[in-house]
Design a protein around this motif. Structure first.
Motif, PDB file in Angstrom:
ATOM      1  N   PRO A  52     -26.883  16.268  49.134  1.00  0.00           N
ATOM      2  CA  PRO A  52     -26.058  15.811  48.011  1.00  0.00           C
ATOM      3  C   PRO A  52     -26.563  16.329  46.664  1.00  0.00           C
ATOM      4  O   PRO A  52     -25.783  16.499  45.733  1.00  0.00           O
ATOM      5  N   ASP A  53     -27.863  16.576  46.590  1.00  0.00           N
ATOM      6  CA  ASP A  53     -28.408  17.124  45.345  1.00  0.00           C
ATOM      7  C   ASP A  53     -27.864  18.533  45.099  1.00  0.00           C
ATOM      8  O   ASP A  53     -27.575  18.908  43.958  1.00  0.00           O
ATOM      9  N   ILE A  54     -27.720  19.280  46.175  1.00  0.00           N
ATOM     10  CA  ILE A  54     -27.134  20.614  46.058  1.00  0.00           C
ATOM     11  C   ILE A  54     -25.673  20.497  45.628  1.00  0.00           C
ATOM     12  O   ILE A  54     -25.200  21.213  44.743  1.00  0.00           O
ATOM     13  N   LEU A  55     -24.966  19.582  46.246  1.00  0.00           N
ATOM     14  CA  LEU A  55     -23.566  19.349  45.881  1.00  0.00           C
ATOM     15  C   LEU A  55     -23.463  19.018  44.395  1.00  0.00           C
ATOM     16  O   LEU A  55     -22.660  19.594  43.656  1.00  0.00           O
ATOM     17  N   LYS A  56     -24.317  18.109  43.975  1.00  0.00           N
ATOM     18  CA  LYS A  56     -24.311  17.665  42.589  1.00  0.00           C
ATOM     19  C   LYS A  56     -24.621  18.810  41.628  1.00  0.00           C
ATOM     20  O   LYS A  56     -23.925  19.032  40.641  1.00  0.00           O
TER      21      LYS A  56
ATOM     22  N   LEU B 134     -21.727  21.238  41.482  1.00  0.00           N
ATOM     23  CA  LEU B 134     -20.613  20.698  40.695  1.00  0.00           C
ATOM     24  C   LEU B 134     -20.929  20.800  39.203  1.00  0.00           C
ATOM     25  O   LEU B 134     -20.069  21.146  38.392  1.00  0.00           O
ATOM     26  N   GLU B 135     -22.185  20.538  38.874  1.00  0.00           N
ATOM     27  CA  GLU B 135     -22.578  20.644  37.465  1.00  0.00           C
ATOM     28  C   GLU B 135     -22.504  22.095  36.994  1.00  0.00           C
ATOM     29  O   GLU B 135     -22.071  22.370  35.881  1.00  0.00           O
ATOM     30  N   TYR B 136     -22.902  22.970  37.878  1.00  0.00           N
ATOM     31  CA  TYR B 136     -22.803  24.401  37.564  1.00  0.00           C
ATOM     32  C   TYR B 136     -21.355  24.774  37.272  1.00  0.00           C
ATOM     33  O   TYR B 136     -21.058  25.594  36.410  1.00  0.00           O
ATOM     34  N   LYS B 137     -20.452  24.146  38.020  1.00  0.00           N
ATOM     35  CA  LYS B 137     -19.025  24.431  37.841  1.00  0.00           C
ATOM     36  C   LYS B 137     -18.449  23.736  36.618  1.00  0.00           C
ATOM     37  O   LYS B 137     -17.262  23.846  36.341  1.00  0.00           O
ATOM     38  N   GLY B 138     -19.280  22.982  35.941  1.00  0.00           N
ATOM     39  CA  GLY B 138     -18.838  22.376  34.699  1.00  0.00           C
ATOM     40  C   GLY B 138     -18.425  20.925  34.774  1.00  0.00           C
ATOM     41  O   GLY B 138     -17.978  20.339  33.798  1.00  0.00           O
ATOM     42  N   TYR B 139     -18.595  20.320  35.938  1.00  0.00           N
ATOM     43  CA  TYR B 139     -18.258  18.901  36.038  1.00  0.00           C
ATOM     44  C   TYR B 139     -19.443  18.061  35.594  1.00  0.00           C
ATOM     45  O   TYR B 139     -20.591  18.477  35.694  1.00  0.00           O
ATOM     46  N   GLN B 140     -19.104  16.877  35.181  1.00  0.00           N
ATOM     47  CA  GLN B 140     -20.117  15.880  34.955  1.00  0.00           C
ATOM     48  C   GLN B 140     -20.151  15.104  36.258  1.00  0.00           C
ATOM     49  O   GLN B 140     -19.111  14.874  36.857  1.00  0.00           O
ATOM     50  N   VAL B 141     -21.322  14.721  36.706  1.00  0.00           N
ATOM     51  CA  VAL B 141     -21.404  14.025  37.988  1.00  0.00           C
ATOM     52  C   VAL B 141     -21.989  12.633  37.790  1.00  0.00           C
ATOM     53  O   VAL B 141     -22.969  12.453  37.067  1.00  0.00           O
ATOM     54  N   PHE B 142     -21.349  11.672  38.412  1.00  0.00           N
ATOM     55  CA  PHE B 142     -21.869  10.304  38.405  1.00  0.00           C
ATOM     56  C   PHE B 142     -22.267   9.989  39.837  1.00  0.00           C
ATOM     57  O   PHE B 142     -21.435   9.984  40.741  1.00  0.00           O
TER      58      PHE B 142
ATOM     59  N   ALA C  72     -30.617  40.134  35.242  1.00  0.00           N
ATOM     60  CA  ALA C  72     -31.040  39.793  36.598  1.00  0.00           C
ATOM     61  C   ALA C  72     -31.896  38.532  36.578  1.00  0.00           C
ATOM     62  O   ALA C  72     -31.700  37.617  37.386  1.00  0.00           O
ATOM     63  N   ALA C  73     -32.819  38.483  35.622  1.00  0.00           N
ATOM     64  CA  ALA C  73     -33.693  37.314  35.524  1.00  0.00           C
ATOM     65  C   ALA C  73     -32.878  36.055  35.223  1.00  0.00           C
ATOM     66  O   ALA C  73     -33.136  34.985  35.773  1.00  0.00           O
ATOM     67  N   ASP C  74     -31.885  36.218  34.363  1.00  0.00           N
ATOM     68  CA  ASP C  74     -31.012  35.079  34.044  1.00  0.00           C
ATOM     69  C   ASP C  74     -30.293  34.587  35.285  1.00  0.00           C
ATOM     70  O   ASP C  74     -30.126  33.391  35.506  1.00  0.00           O
ATOM     71  N   PHE C  75     -29.847  35.532  36.079  1.00  0.00           N
ATOM     72  CA  PHE C  75     -29.128  35.159  37.301  1.00  0.00           C
ATOM     73  C   PHE C  75     -30.039  34.381  38.249  1.00  0.00           C
ATOM     74  O   PHE C  75     -29.644  33.360  38.818  1.00  0.00           O
ATOM     75  N   PHE C  76     -31.278  34.844  38.383  1.00  0.00           N
ATOM     76  CA  PHE C  76     -32.210  34.127  39.252  1.00  0.00           C
ATOM     77  C   PHE C  76     -32.463  32.713  38.720  1.00  0.00           C
ATOM     78  O   PHE C  76     -32.568  31.758  39.486  1.00  0.00           O
ATOM     79  N   ALA C  77     -32.551  32.609  37.413  1.00  0.00           N
ATOM     80  CA  ALA C  77     -32.780  31.291  36.821  1.00  0.00           C
ATOM     81  C   ALA C  77     -31.593  30.374  37.081  1.00  0.00           C
ATOM     82  O   ALA C  77     -31.740  29.196  37.411  1.00  0.00           O
ATOM     83  N   GLU C  78     -30.406  30.951  36.955  1.00  0.00           N
ATOM     84  CA  GLU C  78     -29.171  30.197  37.176  1.00  0.00           C
ATOM     85  C   GLU C  78     -29.072  29.742  38.628  1.00  0.00           C
ATOM     86  O   GLU C  78     -28.770  28.590  38.911  1.00  0.00           O
TER      87      GLU C  78
ATOM     88  N   VAL D 257     -29.122  25.922  40.422  1.00  0.00           N
ATOM     89  CA  VAL D 257     -28.151  25.423  41.402  1.00  0.00           C
ATOM     90  C   VAL D 257     -28.851  24.970  42.684  1.00  0.00           C
ATOM     91  O   VAL D 257     -28.520  23.929  43.262  1.00  0.00           O
ATOM     92  N   LEU D 258     -29.818  25.748  43.113  1.00  0.00           N
ATOM     93  CA  LEU D 258     -30.493  25.448  44.379  1.00  0.00           C
ATOM     94  C   LEU D 258     -31.659  24.471  44.213  1.00  0.00           C
ATOM     95  O   LEU D 258     -32.199  23.968  45.187  1.00  0.00           O
ATOM     96  N   GLY D 259     -32.012  24.232  42.950  1.00  0.00           N
ATOM     97  CA  GLY D 259     -33.135  23.329  42.713  1.00  0.00           C
ATOM     98  C   GLY D 259     -34.472  23.976  43.001  1.00  0.00           C
ATOM     99  O   GLY D 259     -35.409  23.312  43.426  1.00  0.00           O
ATOM    100  N   LEU D 260     -34.535  25.288  42.787  1.00  0.00           N
ATOM    101  CA  LEU D 260     -35.774  26.019  43.029  1.00  0.00           C
ATOM    102  C   LEU D 260     -36.195  26.722  41.751  1.00  0.00           C
ATOM    103  O   LEU D 260     -35.354  27.120  40.952  1.00  0.00           O
ATOM    104  N   GLU D 261     -37.505  26.873  41.585  1.00  0.00           N
ATOM    105  CA  GLU D 261     -38.012  27.582  40.421  1.00  0.00           C
ATOM    106  C   GLU D 261     -38.580  28.906  40.893  1.00  0.00           C
ATOM    107  O   GLU D 261     -39.584  28.942  41.574  1.00  0.00           O
TER     108      GLU D 261
END
Length: 480
Positions: free
Chosen positions: A48-52, A55-63, A405-411, A415-419
């Motif tokens: 669900p954290d990935i889902l959340k 969704l946030e990446y897509k611009g939604y606010q999540v509750f 490229a670095a920005d994409f990895f950060a993005e 989304v994936l919750g990885l650094e």
RNA sequence: GGUGGCAUAGCCAAGUUGGUAAGGCAGAGGACUGCAAAUCCUUUAUCCCCCGGUUCAAAUCCGGGUGCCACCUCCA
């Protein structure tokens, strides 16, 4: 492009249509807080954290709501075993839950209601069910009459007859139908209990989720998540309870993650073949554990083993390495930059765009993290090839492309919750041994009267804030 | 018995509005290197459990079969 999600209710991938364009509401069945959660539970929290996050990446606010089950048989038994009271037990493992989920980089939910905080809401729901004749009381127990609820079985795609024929349910003389389930449990002496219209007792397990989900998210919300094993009976019963009251569909999308197996057998607390998440943290970086959990599609069963984690570790390291090289190049000596034309790097820019699109398309397709990660590896490979080119010129055009490229990895990491980049959180215990090691080398240099090397070590350590003192008792050092 | 799902290289794994097999790990070869390690590159499936069908074309659709897992009891 839009997100498609497999809905257990319809057994189809469906295009996600939010109820509210701005805010998406998610309910996740959280832990029963009688023990540390195991790696299987971890999956049910990471998904669900990935889902959340997506969704946030897509611009939604999540509750997002995650509940704690803090009263049931397991809680009562464990508290008794350990000789503590139930509140203490719950508090302890709620704290552990927060520690472990934090290490897994799971974002905080907006609220974590406990069953015991909603007893009166639960009683209220049962009263309504009783009034509407969905529930009946026998000797202080209250049961839900599944026959009264027409759609019973719609989530697990089973009819009452089918369920009954394969039923391993204990015969309970009080029940009108063996599939009827407990809403309110008459408490035995010594057990925790709350006053109710049916006498002292406690809520049945399924009821709390109906109550808390509707209490916080309303009578209609977007997602409800949990492990596959919750499809029946837990979520089936939840639907029955909630929809008997609302007379309309409450949850739009039911998401269920697959199991984690050990040697092909399911892992579960009841089988005893489980590893707690914190046990695994002792061996592997939580990031690796998370990476392992999302490196396969969330609905597939996955096998857990040391070898699998080792593979995940290598895979993650590979990506991190590439990002590190990228960062180093970008942060490199800017003065060395040669004028370059952006035209030269158009191809690389396009490649980044292609992989980015692939990443998003993968996530759009039922959160296909395995494919999404694949696209990161593909990009990493291309970048490494480029970086390895010996006549690589650090032209301005290249740097800005590498930044993309670095920005994409950060993005993607967000989304994936990885650094992927930045300082790894190193064990603090590493600092002291490292300094000791340098001092040992310095001592050896001094013995050989290699004063240049010895002094270099001392001076450069000093610059780093490590002060060395040669005393009669030996070398001492301290951090400034 | 009912329901859901799975079967793709040594291993893990993605892949259905059919168009000619992502990615990772291991292995092999190579680059780099004083040595080693680390790192990087290249390479690995005439073929997707079996049989039959539809089609110009199927891992992907249809029919049949085999094997495995899960749920139907608390479990993520």
């Amino acid at each position: 492009m839009s997100l498609k999600i497999y809905n257990t209710l319809t057994r189809k991938k469906e295009e996600f249509q939010p109820i509210d364009e701005e805010q998406v509401k998610i309910y996740t069945c959280g832990p029963t807080v009688y023990d540390y959660f195991h790696i299987g539970n971890a999956r049910a929290f990471v998904i669900p954290d990935i889902l959340k996050r997506y969704l946030e990446y897509k611009g939604y606010q999540v509750f997002h709501i995650v509940n704690f089950t803090d009263i049931d048989d397991k809680m009562i038994n464990r508290a008794e075993e350990e000789g503590v009271n139930i509140e203490e037990l719950a508090e302890r493992f709620i704290e552990a839950y927060f520690e472990d989920t934090k290490r897994l980089n799971i974002k905080k939910a907006d609220a974590y209601p406990k069953a015991t905080e909603h007893i009166y809401d639960i009683i209220e729901l049962i009263e309504i069910l009783e009034e509407e004749e969905y529930a009946y009381e026998v000797d202080g127990d209250v049961f839900f009459a599944v026959k009264q609820f027409e759609d019973y079985g719609k989530l697990s795609n089973q009819s009452l007859e089918e369920l009954a024929s394969g039923s391993r349910v204990d015969i309970n003389e009080k029940k009108r139908n063996p599939l009827d389930f407990v809403l309110w449990k008459n408490s035995k002496a010594g057990e925790p209990s709350w006053d109710s219209p049916w006498g002292a007792g406690r809520p049945g397990w399924h009821t709390e989720c109906s109550v808390m989900s509707m209490f916080y998210l309303g009578r209609k919300f977007d997602f409800h998540t949990g492990g596959v094993d919750l499809v029946f009976p837990h979520h089936e019963n939840e639907i029955a309870q909630s929809e008997a009251v609302t007379e309309s569909q409450v949850v739009n999308y039911w998401l269920h993650n697959g199991y984690i197996n050990i040697d092909g057998e399911k892992m579960s607390k009841s089988l005893g073949n489980f590893f707690t998440t914190r046990e695994i943290f002792a061996e592997y970086d939580p990031q690796v554990v998370r990476f392992f959990l999302i490196s396969k599609h969330y609905r597939s069963p996955i096998n857990f083993s040391d070898a699998e984690l080792a593979v995940a570790q290598k895979g993650l390291e590979r990506l991190k390495n590439t990002v590190q090289r990228l960062d180093n190049l970008i942060a490199g000596d800017q003065q060395e930059l040669k004028p370059g034309s952006s035209v030269e790097y158009e191809e690389l820019t396009e490649l980044i765009e292609t992989k980015k699109k692939k990443f998003v398309a993968a996530m759009d397709d039922d959160l296909n993290t395995a494919l999404a990660i694949g696209s990161l590896h593909e990009l990493a490979k291309e970048l490494n090839t480029l970086i390895n080119t010996s006549d690589l010129q650090l032209a301005q055009g290249l740097i800005s492309t590498l930044e993309k490229a670095a920005d994409f990895f950060a993005e993607a990491g967000e989304v994936l919750g990885l650094e992927f980049s930045g300082e790894e959180i190193k064990d603090d215990n590493l600092v002291a041994p490292l300094i000791e090691l340098l001092l040992k080398i310095r001592s050896e240099a001094r013995e050989e009267q290699n004063w240049d090397l010895a002094d270099q070590i001392r001076d450069e350590l000093a610059e780093l804030g490590v002060k060395i003192e040669d005393t009669a008792q030996g070398v001492e050092w301290k951090l400034e």
